[in-house]
Design a protein around this motif. Structure first.
Motif, PDB file in Angstrom:
ATOM      1  N   ALA A   1       0.840  -1.196   0.000  1.00 46.15           N
ATOM      2  CA  ALA A   1       0.000   0.000   0.000  1.00 46.15           C
ATOM      3  C   ALA A   1       0.871   1.240   0.000  1.00 46.15           C
ATOM      4  O   ALA A   1       1.984   1.242   0.529  1.00 46.15           O
ATOM      5  CB  ALA A   1      -0.914  -0.004   1.228  1.00 46.15           C
ATOM      6  N   GLU A   2       0.347   2.272  -0.635  1.00 47.07           N
ATOM      7  CA  GLU A   2       1.103   3.511  -0.765  1.00 47.07           C
ATOM      8  C   GLU A   2       0.765   4.462   0.386  1.00 47.07           C
ATOM      9  O   GLU A   2      -0.401   4.673   0.707  1.00 47.07           O
ATOM     10  CB  GLU A   2       0.751   4.156  -2.107  1.00 47.07           C
ATOM     11  CG  GLU A   2       1.539   5.390  -2.433  1.00 47.07           C
ATOM     12  CD  GLU A   2       1.245   5.883  -3.845  1.00 47.07           C
ATOM     13  OE1 GLU A   2       1.680   5.222  -4.800  1.00 47.07           O
ATOM     14  OE2 GLU A   2       0.560   6.905  -3.974  1.00 47.07           O
ATOM     15  N   LEU A   3       1.805   5.017   0.972  1.00 48.24           N
ATOM     16  CA  LEU A   3       1.630   5.945   2.081  1.00 48.24           C
ATOM     17  C   LEU A   3       1.587   7.381   1.558  1.00 48.24           C
ATOM     18  O   LEU A   3       2.348   7.738   0.653  1.00 48.24           O
ATOM     19  CB  LEU A   3       2.796   5.780   3.065  1.00 48.24           C
ATOM     20  CG  LEU A   3       2.804   6.617   4.339  1.00 48.24           C
ATOM     21  CD1 LEU A   3       3.177   5.730   5.523  1.00 48.24           C
ATOM     22  CD2 LEU A   3       3.790   7.768   4.268  1.00 48.24           C
ATOM     23  N   ASN A   4       0.671   8.161   2.118  1.00 45.99           N
ATOM     24  CA  ASN A   4       0.587   9.561   1.724  1.00 45.99           C
ATOM     25  C   ASN A   4       1.661  10.323   2.499  1.00 45.99           C
ATOM     26  O   ASN A   4       1.581  10.448   3.716  1.00 45.99           O
ATOM     27  CB  ASN A   4      -0.817  10.084   2.064  1.00 45.99           C
ATOM     28  CG  ASN A   4      -1.030  11.505   1.572  1.00 45.99           C
ATOM     29  OD1 ASN A   4      -0.269  12.007   0.751  1.00 45.99           O
ATOM     30  ND2 ASN A   4      -2.068  12.145   2.082  1.00 45.99           N
ATOM     31  N   PRO A   5       2.704  10.813   1.826  1.00 46.53           N
ATOM     32  CA  PRO A   5       3.831  11.408   2.559  1.00 46.53           C
ATOM     33  C   PRO A   5       3.466  12.745   3.202  1.00 46.53           C
ATOM     34  O   PRO A   5       2.754  13.549   2.590  1.00 46.53           O
ATOM     35  CB  PRO A   5       4.884  11.598   1.468  1.00 46.53           C
ATOM     36  CG  PRO A   5       4.116  11.715   0.207  1.00 46.53           C
ATOM     37  CD  PRO A   5       2.869  10.894   0.369  1.00 46.53           C
ATOM     38  N   PRO A   6       3.912  12.966   4.429  1.00 51.39           N
ATOM     39  CA  PRO A   6       3.549  14.214   5.101  1.00 51.39           C
ATOM     40  C   PRO A   6       4.357  15.415   4.603  1.00 51.39           C
ATOM     41  O   PRO A   6       5.460  15.252   4.102  1.00 51.39           O
ATOM     42  CB  PRO A   6       3.894  13.929   6.564  1.00 51.39           C
ATOM     43  CG  PRO A   6       4.982  12.917   6.500  1.00 51.39           C
ATOM     44  CD  PRO A   6       4.726  12.091   5.271  1.00 51.39           C
ATOM     45  N   ASP A   7       3.766  16.586   4.742  1.00 52.71           N
ATOM     46  CA  ASP A   7       4.497  17.827   4.484  1.00 52.71           C
ATOM     47  C   ASP A   7       4.927  18.377   5.836  1.00 52.71           C
ATOM     48  O   ASP A   7       4.508  19.454   6.250  1.00 52.71           O
ATOM     49  CB  ASP A   7       3.595  18.845   3.764  1.00 52.71           C
ATOM     50  CG  ASP A   7       3.293  18.408   2.344  1.00 52.71           C
ATOM     51  OD1 ASP A   7       4.083  17.636   1.787  1.00 52.71           O
ATOM     52  OD2 ASP A   7       2.260  18.827   1.809  1.00 52.71           O
ATOM     53  N   SER A   8       5.732  17.603   6.539  1.00 50.71           N
ATOM     54  CA  SER A   8       6.182  18.035   7.861  1.00 50.71           C
ATOM     55  C   SER A   8       7.478  17.328   8.204  1.00 50.71           C
ATOM     56  O   SER A   8       7.883  16.398   7.512  1.00 50.71           O
ATOM     57  CB  SER A   8       5.115  17.701   8.917  1.00 50.71           C
ATOM     58  OG  SER A   8       5.301  16.392   9.407  1.00 50.71           O
TER      59      SER A   8
END
Lengths: 194, 316
Positions: free
Chosen positions: B28-35
């Motif tokens: 599954a693909e992880l939604n990368p954080p903008d942090s």
């Protein structure tokens, strides 16, 4: 020129034939080129190659021409510079992801390859471009390499013979010479003529 | 059928182990954080880790800047998950990529996915310089050389080669359709052990693709994971089709979403059906779920699809 580029990949078979002749001629010229010096030959040949190929293929003079393996469609025109096939972003109808008005270089390449005698070469995995060769003559490099391989093969033949008849070499060296022939010898000039 | 792939790696990650044992794998693909907060990564991984054998850490997909795939992968290893480090050829040259792979392997990353990458023009910083020193195929071959020959491309020796499970992508539903299997073959010949496809919304095209793949025997040389994801509305579908490179969504599907009273529920149901369908296609070894902004639904989708029924979940 975009139109000529498309023309070239649609007539890939003819260009394949022309290049084979050209390469053969250049390989045959190897003794002359060696005497003149490959560097000097390159200085003359490179502008010609640049002119012809940029007209026909929108060549970027990467110095590592692979047109024979890419259906005569130059992969350097791919905005991503891909050398091993199209990316996953090709638009419906076979247009480029980055330049939507342009045909995908690799869609053209693959259809060009189907028309070529050695089109199956498109399935060979190609290495990344060596950027230090940019601007040099790919034609000359390919021809020189081929000539060198041939020379090495001939050399191997001679040394194998000399080793197989080692008695003869010991007592009658001229019957199985090992030293390479000098450029100006009769033998070498005969080789040039053939 | 289980592909026979020889690898020099003595130890295997979970994804590789599951695939080699012939079980149906889930990534599954992880939604990368903008942090810069590691908790954001752990938070995003939780709903995926319940069902996934490996979690993909995207490398600025769509050419949008987020936390790096290497950073995310290292954090996922720390939390006990098996990450798939995605490497795009768009942003780094051969010097950076080979170094990063050694670093990743040292941090415990086993799986690497080699991608060409979307062009910079697709992203939020279109003025960036595109690199594309490698393409995905030459990148695969380079990593295989590092792993199997223990050498950089320069020929310099690597004293302790990285133990990698090398992946590549394929996009079965976009042009040039007839050449997609050939391109897949090239990637496998370059050294790919597993393949994760881009999103599949057109099952007919995928079936045609897989039929050719079986003809060529490619499914016996690499594990193929079909890319599946839920659509939430007709508007999203149209946006993806026009703005995200490499997405093909048939008109009939968009119209169905348009007509639905609850398009999100329909999208989820279609996603579950798609998983069940690809599972029945010979040569498909698993699914790769890309549920952008619907990550919290991934475990529900997988459990409802029933693909885990015959499997023990190793990690809760």
């Amino acid at each position: 020129m975009y139109r000529l580029r498309l023309f070239a990949s649609r007539h890939s078979r003819s260009f394949e034939r022309i290049y084979t002749l050209l390469e053969g001629a250049m390989v045959a010229m190897d003794p002359v080129f060696r005497r003149v010096g490959y560097r000097r030959v390159e200085a003359v040949l490179t502008p010609i190659e640049r002119l012809v190929k940029s007209l026909l293929f929108d060549c970027r003079m990467c110095g590592q021409c692979v047109l024979s393996s890419t259906g005569m469609s130059c992969p350097m025109n791919c905005p991503k510079g891909l050398r091993n096939g199209p990316c996953g972003g090709v638009r419906p109808g076979g247009f480029c992801e980055v330049k939507p008005q342009m045909r995908c270089v690799w869609v053209e390449a693959w259809s060009g390859a189907t028309r070529m005698r050695h089109g199956e070469q498109i399935s060979i995995v190609l290495p990344p471009v060596d950027h230090s060769l940019k601007g040099s003559s790919a034609w000359l490099r390919a021809a020189r390499e081929k000539a060198e391989v041939r020379r090495a093969a001939k050399e191997a033949q001679r040394t194998t013979l000399a080793r197989a008849f080692d008695d003869a070499r010991e007592h009658e060296p001229s019957s199985a010479p090992l030293a390479p022939e000098p450029e100006t010898s009769v033998e070498a000039s005969r080789e040039r003529r053939t | 059928m289980t592909p026979e792939i020889t690898s020099s790696a003595p130890t295997r990650g979970r994804l590789e182990a599951v695939l080699r044992s012939g079980r149906f794998a889930i990534t599954a693909e992880l939604n990368p954080p903008d942090s810069a907060n590691p908790d954001d990564v752990f938070e995003a991984a939780r709903p995926l880790g319940e069902v996934a054998d490996a979690i993909n850490a995207t490398d600025a997909s769509g050419a949008n800047c987020h936390m790096s795939s290497l950073g995310i992968s290292a954090l996922l290893v720390r939390a006990g998950y098996g990450p798939v480090l995605q490497i795009s050829c768009r942003d780094r040259n051969r010097i950076a990529v080979q170094g990063d792979v050694l670093g990743a392997a040292a941090l415990g990353v086993r799986n690497v996915l080699c991608l060409t990458g979307d062009d910079v023009s697709a992203g939020d910083q279109p003025g960036a310089k595109p690199v594309f020193d490698f393409d995905s195929v030459s990148l695969v071959r380079t990593l295989r050389t590092m792993r199997d020959e223990g050498m950089f491309l320069s020929g310099r020796k690597i004293s302790d080669p990285p133990k990698l499970f090398i992946g590549a992508a394929e996009n079965p539903c976009v042009e040039p359709l007839e050449w997609r299997p050939e391109r897949l073959k090239k990637k496998i010949e370059a050294g790919a052990d597993f393949i994760q496809t881009n999103l599949i919304f057109d099952m007919d095209r995928f079936r045609t693709f897989m039929a050719r793949v079986r003809e060529m025997g490619l499914h016996e040389r690499a594990f193929i994971l079909a890319g599946i994801g839920p659509l939430t509305s007709a508007r999203v579908a149209r946006w993806m089709r026009s703005r995200v490179p490499g997405i093909h969504i048939p008109d009939a599907l968009v119209e169905r979403l348009d007509a639905a009273s609850d398009p999100a529920a329909l999208g989820q149901r279609l996603c579950i059906e798609a998983i069940q369908e690809v599972r029945e296609i010979e040569g498909v070894s698993g699914v790769h779920i890309m549920a952008y902004r619907r990550e919290h639904l991934v475990s529900e989708i997988i459990l409802q699809s029933g693909v885990l029924d015959r499997r023990r979940i190793l990690k809760g």
